[in-house]
Design an enzyme around this catalytic site. Structure first.
Site, mmCIF file in Angstrom:
data_model
loop_
_atom_site.group_PDB
_atom_site.id
_atom_site.type_symbol
_atom_site.label_atom_id
_atom_site.label_comp_id
_atom_site.label_asym_id
_atom_site.label_seq_id
_atom_site.Cartn_x
_atom_site.Cartn_y
_atom_site.Cartn_z
ATOM 1 C CG LEU A 153 -2.196 0.825 1.070
ATOM 2 C CD1 LEU A 153 -3.124 0.280 -0.004
ATOM 3 C CD2 LEU A 153 -2.956 0.924 2.391
ATOM 4 N N GLY A 154 1.693 1.351 -1.042
ATOM 5 C CA GLY A 154 2.538 2.538 -1.223
ATOM 6 C C GLY A 154 1.772 3.591 -1.993
ATOM 7 N NE ARG A 155 5.926 7.056 -4.419
ATOM 8 C CZ ARG A 155 7.171 7.084 -3.962
ATOM 9 N NH1 ARG A 155 7.523 7.972 -3.063
ATOM 10 N NH2 ARG A 155 8.084 6.244 -4.412
ATOM 11 C CB ILE A 156 1.120 2.694 -7.275
ATOM 12 C CG1 ILE A 156 2.028 3.635 -8.080
ATOM 13 C CG2 ILE A 156 0.170 1.930 -8.208
ATOM 14 C CD1 ILE A 156 2.996 2.957 -9.032
ATOM 15 C CB SER A 175 2.464 -3.413 3.624
ATOM 16 O OG SER A 175 1.774 -3.016 4.784
ATOM 17 N NE ARG A 176 9.294 -5.114 3.971
ATOM 18 C CZ ARG A 176 10.461 -4.682 3.528
ATOM 19 N NH1 ARG A 176 11.554 -5.293 3.882
ATOM 20 N NH2 ARG A 176 10.548 -3.645 2.740
ATOM 21 N NE ARG A 233 10.175 -3.443 -12.166
ATOM 22 C CZ ARG A 233 9.539 -2.340 -12.550
ATOM 23 N NH1 ARG A 233 8.268 -2.371 -12.885
ATOM 24 N NH2 ARG A 233 10.199 -1.183 -12.622
ATOM 25 C CG ASP A 257 1.234 -3.539 -17.461
ATOM 26 O OD1 ASP A 257 1.124 -3.630 -18.706
ATOM 27 O OD2 ASP A 257 1.795 -2.571 -16.909
ATOM 28 C CD GLU A 262 7.995 -6.899 -18.191
ATOM 29 O OE1 GLU A 262 8.505 -5.834 -18.591
ATOM 30 O OE2 GLU A 262 7.269 -6.962 -17.195
ATOM 31 C CG HIS A 280 6.146 -3.074 -18.160
ATOM 32 N ND1 HIS A 280 7.262 -3.587 -17.549
ATOM 33 C CD2 HIS A 280 5.813 -1.982 -17.424
ATOM 34 C CE1 HIS A 280 7.584 -2.845 -16.502
ATOM 35 N NE2 HIS A 280 6.713 -1.859 -16.411
ATOM 36 N N GLY A 282 1.737 0.179 -17.794
ATOM 37 C CA GLY A 282 1.139 0.875 -16.636
ATOM 38 C C GLY A 282 1.261 2.390 -16.734
HETATM 39 C C1 8YV Z 1 7.728 2.216 -17.033
HETATM 40 C C2 8YV Z 1 7.812 0.994 -14.740
HETATM 41 O O1 8YV Z 1 7.017 1.734 -18.115
HETATM 42 O O2 8YV Z 1 8.082 2.958 -13.519
HETATM 43 C C3 8YV Z 1 8.275 1.765 -13.569
HETATM 44 O O3 8YV Z 1 8.867 1.173 -12.653
HETATM 45 O O4 8YV Z 1 7.974 -0.157 -14.771
HETATM 46 C C4 8YV Z 1 7.075 1.629 -15.863
HETATM 47 O O5 8YV Z 1 6.256 2.623 -15.439
HETATM 48 C C5 8YV Z 1 9.131 2.062 -17.280
HETATM 49 O O6 8YV Z 1 9.886 2.599 -16.267
HETATM 50 C C6 8YV Z 1 9.515 2.793 -18.538
HETATM 51 O O7 8YV Z 1 10.835 2.959 -18.537
#
Ligand code: 8YV
Length: 314
Positions: A153-156, A175-176, A233, A257, A262, A280, A282
């Protein structure tokens, strides 16, 4: 004289143009001989600009090859492809691009939940393949009001929670440590959060601390009706166990995603109708990528003006 910046991997074109204007740039991904380019600029390079994709990796060898390196500015929030220890040993500043991407990653997380639960991609294929002419698509799974587990539960993660509240979801997180001042229940054990969730969204940083945090036990706890969403990730999810759980029907579905290797995606996942796959993306909107690029440039400009960087990684 403009400071020399080594750009390791391609990023949003406007960011590259801005870097070209402000600095003497060297583009590593365009070099025919990587080692030769590094060798020819090593004595001059004071900064690296890179991305959070695997090809943007900045390892100890690259850092070691640049004796005058002062700062690594990454285009992205995740810094797992950067050897932070090696940077720290040389007092090299590392910056990333937090916050400016929260909205887009959270938007995608919600989109993936809906796509998987409501089978949007399956329905789209169904129409295009002309199958609707023969039979209707069977009912899917309701989204609103469901139980959402957030891993990290960080910023995103917090922006995902805010979006999910609009869907009347019951939110909990793992979360930890519990996050102060959030109203949602904290689960110290991820398997318990998974067992109490319909949707489990991964929004935690990558790296060795979270490697395969979502393992077979977590996926089995999420269960045959559960849906796993990963916008963080690939390394956080045990992909082999994921394929197995989906094949057995031990996990209901997945929307991903990010992947372990990858841009390679396991064939088995491509063949499954209950899996949604994205490349990927996001942060992949013009608005967000432009803001990320601006932050990379601004961090470097601040550093070379003798000011503290705007968004250092701590
Ligand atoms: C990006 C990401 O697509 O910010 C990250 O950690 O994985 C993605 O938002 C990537 O960094 C583009 O370089």
């Amino acid at each position: 004289m403009k400071p020399d910046v080594l750009i390791v991997a391609p990023m949003y074109p406007a960011a590259i143009e801005a870097l070209d204007r402000a600095f003497a740039t060297h583009k590593l991904w365009l070099a025919r001989e990587r080692a030769a380019l590094i060798g020819s600029v090593a004595e001059r390079v004071r900064a690296i600009a890179t991305t959070a994709f695997p090809e943007g990796a900045v390892d100890a060898a690259l850092i070691g090859a640049l004796p005058h390196l002062e700062i690594i500015a990454s285009f992205g929030v995740g810094v797992d492809p950067i050897d932070l220890e090696a940077a720290k040993r040389r007092n090299i500043v590392v910056t990333n691009t937090p916050n400016v991407m929260n909205d887009c990653v959270a938007d995608l997380a919600i989109g993936l939940i809906i796509a998987a639960a409501r089978r949007l991609c399956q329905g789209e294929r169904y129409v295009r393949e002309g199958k609707w002419l023969t039979a209707p698509l069977p009912p899917a799974m309701k989204v609103s009001g469901k139980r959402l587990g957030i891993v990290g539960l960080g910023r995103i993660g917090r922006v995902i929670a805010k979006r999910a509240e609009g869907f009347d979801m019951r939110i909990a997180y793992h979360s930890r440590h519990p996050v102060p001042e959030v109203p949602f229940p904290h689960y110290g054990r991820l398997t318990e959060l998974a067992a109490a969730s319909d949707f489990l969204v991964v929004a935690t940083p990558g790296g060795k601390d979270t490697f395969h945090l979502v393992d077979e036990a977590v996926m089995r706890a999420l269960g045959p009706q559960g849906i796993l969403v990963n916008v963080a990730r690939g390394s956080v999810v045990d992909e082999r166990a994921l394929v197995q759980c989906l094949q057995e029907g031990a996990l209901g579905g997945a929307a991903l995603d990010v992947f372990e290797n990858e841009p390679r995606v396991p064939e088995a996942l491509m063949a499954m109708d209950n899996v949604v796959l994205e490349p990927h993306v996001g942060s992949g909107t013009h608005e967000t990528r432009a803001a990320m690029g601006q932050l990379v440039v601004d961090n470097l400009i601040a550093h070379f003006a003798g000011k503290p960087p705007l968004t250092p990684v701590r």
